[in-house]
Design an enzyme around this catalytic site. Structure first.
Site, PDB file in Angstrom:
ATOM      1  N   ARG A  13      -2.279   6.164  -5.480  1.00 18.24           N
ATOM      2  CA  ARG A  13      -2.352   6.548  -6.908  1.00 18.24           C
ATOM      3  C   ARG A  13      -1.198   7.471  -7.291  1.00 18.24           C
ATOM      4  O   ARG A  13      -0.507   7.257  -8.281  1.00 18.24           O
ATOM      5  CB  ARG A  13      -3.678   7.260  -7.198  1.00 18.24           C
ATOM      6  CG  ARG A  13      -4.804   6.318  -7.531  1.00 18.24           C
ATOM      7  CD  ARG A  13      -6.064   7.104  -7.783  1.00 18.24           C
ATOM      8  NE  ARG A  13      -6.461   7.783  -6.557  1.00 18.24           N
ATOM      9  CZ  ARG A  13      -7.535   7.478  -5.836  1.00 18.24           C
ATOM     10  NH1 ARG A  13      -8.332   6.527  -6.241  1.00 18.24           N
ATOM     11  NH2 ARG A  13      -7.827   8.130  -4.736  1.00 18.24           N
ATOM     12  N   GLU A  35       4.494   3.225   3.496  1.00 14.38           N
ATOM     13  CA  GLU A  35       3.039   3.009   3.468  1.00 14.38           C
ATOM     14  C   GLU A  35       2.523   3.040   4.897  1.00 14.38           C
ATOM     15  O   GLU A  35       3.295   2.994   5.846  1.00 14.38           O
ATOM     16  CB  GLU A  35       2.671   1.708   2.762  1.00 14.38           C
ATOM     17  CG  GLU A  35       2.140   1.933   1.342  1.00 14.38           C
ATOM     18  CD  GLU A  35       0.954   2.920   1.252  1.00 14.38           C
ATOM     19  OE1 GLU A  35       0.130   2.944   2.168  1.00 14.38           O
ATOM     20  OE2 GLU A  35       0.850   3.660   0.255  1.00 14.38           O
ATOM     21  N   HIS A 157     -14.712  17.605 -16.964  1.00 11.46           N
ATOM     22  CA  HIS A 157     -14.055  16.462 -16.332  1.00 11.46           C
ATOM     23  C   HIS A 157     -14.836  15.182 -16.625  1.00 11.46           C
ATOM     24  O   HIS A 157     -15.984  15.225 -17.060  1.00 11.46           O
ATOM     25  CB  HIS A 157     -13.970  16.652 -14.806  1.00 11.46           C
ATOM     26  CG  HIS A 157     -12.789  17.478 -14.385  1.00 11.46           C
ATOM     27  ND1 HIS A 157     -12.864  18.837 -14.234  1.00 11.46           N
ATOM     28  CD2 HIS A 157     -11.506  17.142 -14.101  1.00 11.46           C
ATOM     29  CE1 HIS A 157     -11.680  19.312 -13.866  1.00 11.46           C
ATOM     30  NE2 HIS A 157     -10.835  18.309 -13.782  1.00 11.46           N
ATOM     31  N   LYS A 161     -16.363  12.345 -11.543  1.00 14.16           N
ATOM     32  CA  LYS A 161     -16.035  13.449 -10.617  1.00 14.16           C
ATOM     33  C   LYS A 161     -17.283  13.834  -9.816  1.00 14.16           C
ATOM     34  O   LYS A 161     -18.373  13.956 -10.369  1.00 14.16           O
ATOM     35  CB  LYS A 161     -15.487  14.648 -11.401  1.00 14.16           C
ATOM     36  CG  LYS A 161     -14.978  15.753 -10.498  1.00 14.16           C
ATOM     37  CD  LYS A 161     -14.001  16.677 -11.212  1.00 14.16           C
ATOM     38  CE  LYS A 161     -13.545  17.801 -10.322  1.00 14.16           C
ATOM     39  NZ  LYS A 161     -12.762  17.320  -9.170  1.00 14.16           N
TER      40      LYS A 161
HETATM   41  P1  NAD Z   1      -4.425   7.572  -2.463  1.00 16.42           P
HETATM   42  O1  NAD Z   1      -5.418   7.272  -1.392  1.00 16.42           O
HETATM   43  O2  NAD Z   1      -4.437   6.740  -3.709  1.00 16.42           O
HETATM   44  O3  NAD Z   1      -2.930   7.502  -1.856  1.00 16.42           O
HETATM   45  C1  NAD Z   1      -2.571   7.925  -0.575  1.00 16.42           C
HETATM   46  C2  NAD Z   1      -1.602   6.890  -0.021  1.00 16.42           C
HETATM   47  O4  NAD Z   1      -1.074   7.364   1.224  1.00 16.42           O
HETATM   48  C3  NAD Z   1      -2.302   5.543   0.268  1.00 16.42           C
HETATM   49  O5  NAD Z   1      -1.580   4.495  -0.370  1.00 16.42           O
HETATM   50  C4  NAD Z   1      -2.230   5.440   1.784  1.00 16.42           C
HETATM   51  O6  NAD Z   1      -2.132   4.107   2.261  1.00 16.42           O
HETATM   52  C5  NAD Z   1      -0.964   6.251   2.075  1.00 16.42           C
HETATM   53  N1  NAD Z   1      -0.858   6.632   3.485  1.00 16.42           N
HETATM   54  C6  NAD Z   1      -1.833   7.040   4.346  1.00 16.42           C
HETATM   55  N2  NAD Z   1      -1.321   7.216   5.590  1.00 16.42           N
HETATM   56  C7  NAD Z   1      -0.005   6.932   5.504  1.00 16.42           C
HETATM   57  C8  NAD Z   1       1.054   6.912   6.470  1.00 16.42           C
HETATM   58  N3  NAD Z   1       0.854   7.193   7.762  1.00 16.42           N
HETATM   59  N4  NAD Z   1       2.293   6.592   6.035  1.00 16.42           N
HETATM   60  C9  NAD Z   1       2.512   6.264   4.745  1.00 16.42           C
HETATM   61  N5  NAD Z   1       1.543   6.236   3.789  1.00 16.42           N
HETATM   62  C10 NAD Z   1       0.301   6.568   4.179  1.00 16.42           C
HETATM   63  O7  NAD Z   1      -4.613   9.104  -2.815  1.00 16.42           O
HETATM   64  P2  NAD Z   1      -4.019   9.966  -4.048  1.00 16.42           P
HETATM   65  O8  NAD Z   1      -5.039  10.056  -5.129  1.00 16.42           O
HETATM   66  O9  NAD Z   1      -2.660   9.471  -4.391  1.00 16.42           O
HETATM   67  O10 NAD Z   1      -3.944  11.415  -3.366  1.00 16.42           O
HETATM   68  C11 NAD Z   1      -3.169  11.641  -2.207  1.00 16.42           C
HETATM   69  C12 NAD Z   1      -3.204  13.123  -1.855  1.00 16.42           C
HETATM   70  O11 NAD Z   1      -2.653  13.897  -2.930  1.00 16.42           O
HETATM   71  C13 NAD Z   1      -4.605  13.691  -1.622  1.00 16.42           C
HETATM   72  O12 NAD Z   1      -4.525  14.676  -0.597  1.00 16.42           O
HETATM   73  C14 NAD Z   1      -4.952  14.351  -2.971  1.00 16.42           C
HETATM   74  O13 NAD Z   1      -5.900  15.391  -2.851  1.00 16.42           O
HETATM   75  C15 NAD Z   1      -3.596  14.890  -3.349  1.00 16.42           C
HETATM   76  N6  NAD Z   1      -3.388  15.150  -4.792  1.00 16.42           N
HETATM   77  C16 NAD Z   1      -2.725  16.308  -5.099  1.00 16.42           C
HETATM   78  C17 NAD Z   1      -2.384  16.604  -6.415  1.00 16.42           C
HETATM   79  C18 NAD Z   1      -1.580  17.846  -6.702  1.00 16.42           C
HETATM   80  O14 NAD Z   1      -1.224  18.119  -7.859  1.00 16.42           O
HETATM   81  N7  NAD Z   1      -1.228  18.601  -5.659  1.00 16.42           N
HETATM   82  C19 NAD Z   1      -2.745  15.714  -7.449  1.00 16.42           C
HETATM   83  C20 NAD Z   1      -3.428  14.531  -7.107  1.00 16.42           C
HETATM   84  C21 NAD Z   1      -3.730  14.248  -5.764  1.00 16.42           C
END
Ligand code: NAD
Length: 268
Positions: A13, A35, A157, A161
């Site tokens: 995402r 990925e 929210h 959630k």
């Molecule tokens: P998501 O599951 O949609 O995306 C994570 C992606 O990482 C997936 O496509 C997955 O296949 C990939 N991935 C996993 N292992 C991998 C590897 N070894 N190599 C390459 N890619 C790999 O999740 P998301 O909603 O995008 O959130 C991801 C992280 O970001 C979470 O920890 C979430 O809490 C965090 N987040 C932080 C913020 C912020 O502002 N700091 C905002 C949103 C989400």
């Protein structure tokens, strides 16, 4: 100078949101993305995955390969892949690393900080610049206003959630508690329900609403007997995190190696 970005977990995402956000920012180019092993997205085009036109950049598994010509690495995946990528990036020309991944335990957090000898790292649990500003304003107000001002955090929210209060609401509560020089756990009131008794002076309360598709709305109310101050942030688009991460990258690439927060980026 164009900022060359490689993105971990680019089909996720946040990965997709970063690809789309870069299109709207001047001098920003995505030159690689990874990925996880076994992902169906491996070998596909980064632009297509994000719902854009093809970019000519293929999704690969190896961080070193994805980042071989990159200035910065942006990682929103999970703690173990984030840490593994840091080791792999050592041999590349990457100068700065932006980490949005959440959920690091203490040992992982320490391991991550070790890499700040090599890279300028910006890590944040919420990359929204508006929330960052709100956090600083809340801390300042709590520090300046006396303990006789009640502090209430209200968050709204979307209906999907599953946790409450939100991580951001707790972060705002922590900022208010920091302003008062006391840990939040000593100031946080239990949820109001039933016969609660009178409100205790100096405490920080939390209220939660869940409705429709609200992306995220946070308000911190300071109240005395005579007046109210309300500080509020409303997220209008999920791409706030991606845009904040790219802005952090633009800033970090100009810094010396070190471990920075999003508040450093905004000089708050
Ligand atoms: P998501 O599951 O949609 O995306 C994570 C992606 O990482 C997936 O496509 C997955 O296949 C990939 N991935 C996993 N292992 C991998 C590897 N070894 N190599 C390459 N890619 C790999 O999740 P998301 O909603 O995008 O959130 C991801 C992280 O970001 C979470 O920890 C979430 O809490 C965090 N987040 C932080 C913020 C912020 O502002 N700091 C905002 C949103 C989400």
């Amino acid at each position: 100078m164009t900022l060359k970005i490689a993105i971990a977990g680019v089909a996720g995402r946040m990965g997709q949101s970063l690809v789309r956000a870069c299109e709207t920012v001047d001098n920003c180019e995505i030159i690689g993305g990874t990925e996880r092993p076994g992902s169906e997205a491996l070998g596909t085009d980064i632009g297509n995955v994000a719902g854009l036109k093809p970019s000519g950049v293929e999704i690969v598994q190896s961080p070193a390969e994805a980042a071989k010509n990159a200035d910065i690495w942006i990682d929103f995946t999970a703690p173990i892949p984030t840490l593994a990528a840091m080791t792999a990036l050592d041999m590349t020309g990457v100068k700065a690393v932006i980490i949005g991944t959440t959920g690091f335990n203490e040992a992982e957090e320490k391991a991550l900080q070790e890499f700040s000898k090599r890279f300028s790292i910006v890590k944040a649990g919420n990359f929204s610049l508006g929330v960052t500003m709100l956090t600083a304003l809340v801390e300042r107000a709590a520090a300046s206003l006396g303990d006789d001002w009640d502090i209430e955090v209200l968050e709204t929210h979307h209906r999907r959630k599953v946790d409450a209060p939100s991580g951001t609401a707790l972060m705002l509560g922590e900022a208010a508690a920091d302003g008062r020089g006391t840990p939040l756990k000593d100031l946080q009131t239990p949820p109001y329900d039933g016969i609660t008794g009178e409100r205790e002076t100096g405490k920080i309360g939390f209220s939660v609403r869940r409705a429709g598709g609200v992306i995220g709305d946070h308000e911190v109310l300071f109240g005395s007997d005579e007046e109210l101050i309300s500080l509020r942030h409303t997220a209008l688009d999920r791409n706030v995190f991606a845009k904040g991460a790219i802005k952090a990258g633009q800033w970090a690439v100009q810094q010396s190696p070190g471990y920075y927060s999003i508040r450093d980026v905004l000089d708050l």
